[in-house]
Design an enzyme around this catalytic site. Sequence first.
Site, mmCIF file in Angstrom:
data_model
loop_
_atom_site.group_PDB
_atom_site.id
_atom_site.type_symbol
_atom_site.label_atom_id
_atom_site.label_comp_id
_atom_site.label_asym_id
_atom_site.label_seq_id
_atom_site.Cartn_x
_atom_site.Cartn_y
_atom_site.Cartn_z
ATOM 1 N N CYS A 128 5.744 -0.266 4.199
ATOM 2 C CA CYS A 128 6.067 -0.354 2.768
ATOM 3 C C CYS A 128 6.978 0.797 2.345
ATOM 4 C CB CYS A 128 4.782 -0.320 1.935
ATOM 5 S SG CYS A 128 3.634 -1.687 2.282
ATOM 6 N N TYR A 131 0.897 -1.164 0.000
ATOM 7 C CA TYR A 131 0.000 0.000 0.000
ATOM 8 C C TYR A 131 0.930 1.207 0.000
ATOM 9 C CZ TYR A 131 -3.153 -3.413 2.281
ATOM 10 O OH TYR A 131 -3.874 -4.522 2.615
#
Length: 377
Positions: free
Chosen positions: A116, A110
């Site tokens: 991330c 995401y």
Amino acid sequence: MAAACTRLLGQIGRHALLTQSCSTGNLTALPPRISRLGGVRAYGTGGTGYRSKLFNSPPLRFGGRTLGCAFLLGGGFGLYQTIKFTFQRQFADQTTDAPEREPALTLYQYKTCPFCSKVRAFLDYSGLPYQIVEVNPVIRQEIKWSKYRKVPILMVDDTVQLNDSSVIISTLKTFLVSKEKTIPQILICYPEMKSTNDRGKEVIEYNNKYWVMLSESEGDQLYQEKGSRKEEMKWRQWADDWLVHLISPNVYRTPSESLASFDYIVREGKFGTFEGFFAKYVGALAMFLISKRLKRRHNLQDDVRQDLYTAVNDWVSAIGKTRKFMGGEQPNLADLAVFGVLRVMEGLQSFDDMMENTKVKYWYRRMERAVQHKGQN
């Protein structure tokens, strides 16, 4: 063998030319034959003392100089071939020792997830090419093939799956520094452990995930300053255990901030039309309420901005005034982790407030330039 042949041909050529220093019209004036020169060794298939007919036969009239030149040319050609072979062999050895091709990396993520963002910061700074697959956070169709249902997931050559942002970073850093190990071999060093948290929920943790698996000599080369390795591990863990938990309470602090945050998430994420509408309004309200619960769980102040400011200033103080980054002249893994976490707030009110009310601005801008420069390379 080629070098020995070269030496022989050179000697033959030299003696043939010496023969021409005498009168070619008077054979009785010729010097002793080559076979009687003590410095020349005859090679052949006979027993000891066998001499080739070439050495014992009389020289050709008017042809000695030509023959000598021919032998010298042959010797020079043999020397050339010897040198050429040597360089080819050295080049072949260097090619054999050269690192293998870069692995093909695919990151399932995401975009607004701080974990991330940490992985992307590391990949960009390291100059590793990778592909991104944006995962729909509602149905997660893109990772339905995986038993591990969280992001980030990094696939290596479409065969090896890496989970957990810190495991991904430590594994790849080990791979980049220590060329002797493959990624599957390194991954064994980070075993998966299942446990139950204080709320009775089963969680997966990874042992050693902040440790870069290097030999003693490799570790000394990478971490030249005393204590720098422990310092890096400490602040990487701090980013996961503390800093990341300050993001949601700050970006969803008020209903208006929560709505602005979800507007950004919907624009940057992968949502369908209905999903985007639902996420923006219903999700914004839900996360505003959840942020209050997160504030209580992590014992944050009523004004959660103050906890964010304190944490960021603690980080800047740990770097100190004499270093550009915690890694010194270049960012280390702790720099990349903290930068990755803070970066997800860009464009939101919480980020602007942080830059205005803390001392993080100059370090953050240096990190932007460092990560962008490496990524472009």
